[in-house]
Write a protein that holds these residues in place. Structure first.
Motif, short mmCIF file in Angstrom:
data_model
loop_
_atom_site.label_atom_id
_atom_site.label_comp_id
_atom_site.label_asym_id
_atom_site.label_seq_id
_atom_site.Cartn_x
_atom_site.Cartn_y
_atom_site.Cartn_z
N SER A 170 0.84 -1.18 0.00
CA SER A 170 0.00 0.00 0.00
C SER A 170 0.88 1.24 0.00
CB SER A 170 -0.90 0.01 1.23
OG SER A 170 -1.45 1.28 1.45
N ALA A 171 0.54 2.23 -0.81
CA ALA A 171 1.33 3.46 -0.87
C ALA A 171 1.36 4.16 0.48
CB ALA A 171 0.78 4.39 -1.94
N GLU A 172 0.27 4.06 1.23
CA GLU A 172 0.21 4.74 2.53
C GLU A 172 1.01 4.02 3.60
OE1 GLU A 172 -3.84 5.22 3.58
OE2 GLU A 172 -4.29 6.63 1.95
N ARG A 229 -6.85 -5.95 -3.32
CA ARG A 229 -7.57 -5.08 -2.38
C ARG A 229 -7.00 -5.20 -0.97
NH1 ARG A 229 -9.50 -3.93 -6.76
NH2 ARG A 229 -7.62 -2.67 -6.55
N GLU A 232 -3.96 -3.05 -0.80
CA GLU A 232 -4.32 -1.63 -0.75
C GLU A 232 -4.72 -1.20 0.65
OE1 GLU A 232 -5.96 -0.21 -5.02
OE2 GLU A 232 -7.35 -1.38 -3.82
N GLU A 233 -5.33 -2.12 1.40
CA GLU A 233 -5.74 -1.79 2.78
C GLU A 233 -4.56 -1.55 3.71
OE1 GLU A 233 -8.25 -4.97 3.93
OE2 GLU A 233 -9.92 -4.37 2.61
N GLU A 248 -3.31 0.43 -10.36
CA GLU A 248 -3.24 0.86 -8.96
C GLU A 248 -1.96 1.64 -8.68
OE1 GLU A 248 -4.10 -2.08 -10.03
OE2 GLU A 248 -6.10 -2.51 -9.20
N HIS A 251 -2.31 5.15 -10.15
CA HIS A 251 -3.22 5.97 -9.35
C HIS A 251 -2.69 6.25 -7.95
CE1 HIS A 251 -6.93 4.75 -12.00
NE2 HIS A 251 -6.07 5.54 -12.61
N ARG A 253 -2.03 4.14 -5.46
CA ARG A 253 -2.56 3.34 -4.36
C ARG A 253 -1.59 2.24 -3.92
NH1 ARG A 253 -7.25 3.54 -7.75
NH2 ARG A 253 -7.09 1.32 -8.24
N ILE A 254 -0.74 1.80 -4.84
CA ILE A 254 0.21 0.73 -4.54
C ILE A 254 1.59 1.16 -5.03
CG2 ILE A 254 0.93 -1.58 -5.31
CD1 ILE A 254 -1.88 -2.53 -5.01
#
Length: 309
Positions: A170-172, A229, A232-233, A248, A251, A253-254
């Motif tokens: 996940s990018a975050e 998914r 991503e979480e 992803e 964008h 997200r990953i």
């Protein structure tokens, strides 16, 4: 025996009910029953057990079904071969390939096929590499794209490309600061991976066993989108090719970090079935797949391609 009797027999064997077979064939029920009785009288055997819940094949019926399928397939192949002599290539082809590649290959393949050979009816079967190779072995698909794995059966197959694998997070939640990871580095993250029956997992497990690396596999998921998914979480990472999640990544997200390809890589191959003769339509689909994949690699549209050495 008449051809319509044979087709009625196969439909009835598949549906297990005269009423369902009648709907499928758009034929009256009495006509099907009458033709099946005539076929049994001619053969001198009972092909179906009649019960209150439907129709089931007898032992003779099962043998007749298996032999008949091959005969009708051979007749269809003969018909296609004769048409090919007139310069027309047509027929049905079943292509199997992994979900990580289908979204890259299928759209341009269908467009190219429609332009060059509109008489070929292509059906797509999407499955993990291990399942694709199994379907090829049993003759349920005609042309296959799949990745070599330690337990993959041997085929007369052409290597198309070598592909790097990436740690996806996940990018975050990403904490990776390295540009390239070793296999030993992968033990630092809890992972979600396909189960052990799939080719990618077999490859990862083999390489880790050889290097005495124990991964933290928190979850096993055999479907691509739920697996993505979960990444991503942010609670788990995974190992996949770049193209599987390019949208992803684009964008934000990953994030993807390459794993040293000298330690871990995949080899994409193309193979055709040996369960029945290679028809001209199968050859066309196989060649279009090969040309398309090489074009995508040459144009840098297929990310993660690496040297075969």
């Amino acid at each position: 025996m008449e051809m319509r009797q044979l087709h009625y027999f196969l439909s009835l064997a598949e549906e297990g009910s005269v009423s369902r077979a009648a709907v499928k064939l758009s034929v009256a029920q009495p006509a099907i029953s009458r033709q099946i009785r005539m076929l049994e009288d001619e053969l001198g055997v009972t092909l179906f057990h009649r019960t209150g819940r439907g129709m089931t094949l007898t032992g003779a019926g099962g043998l007749f079904q298996s032999r008949l399928r091959k005969i009708l397939t051979d007749l269809s192949d003969l018909e296609h071969d004769m048409r090919q002599l007139k310069g027309v290539i047509e027929g049905s082809v079943v292509l199997g390939l992994p979900p990580t590649e289908s979204h890259i290959i299928v759209p341009p393949l269908l467009r190219s096929l429609k332009r060059s050979h509109p008489g070929i009816d292509l059906r797509i079967v999407e499955a993990f590499s291990g399942d694709v190779s199994e379907l090829l072995t049993t003759g349920h698909i005609d042309v296959a794209l799949f990745y070599k794995a330690p337990r993959t059966k041997h085929y007369v197959a052409e290597e198309l490309l070598h592909e790097s694998l990436f740690l996806l997070q996940s990018a975050e939640a990403s904490i990776c600061t390295l540009d390239v990871l070793t296999v030993a580095d992968l033990a630092r993250w809890p992972l979600v991976l396909p189960s052990r029956r799939h080719g990618l997992r077999a490859l990862i497990d083999q390489v880790c066993d050889e290097q005495d690396v124990e991964l933290d596999v928190a979850y096993e998921v055999d479907s691509l989108m739920p697996l993505v998914r979960m990444v991503e979480e942010g609670s788990v990472a995974t190992i996949l090719p770049y193209n599987a999640v390019q949208r992803e990544i684009d964008h934000g997200r990953i994030v993807a970090t390459q794993i040293n390809p000298k330690e871990l890589r995949r080899i994409l191959v193309l193979a055709t079935t040996t369960s029945h003769p290679v028809r001209a339509a199968m050859g066309v689909v196989a060649q279009l797949c090969t040309n398309l994949i090489r074009h995508l690699a040459a144009e840098k549209e297929w990310m993660g391609i690496i040297s075969r050495t």
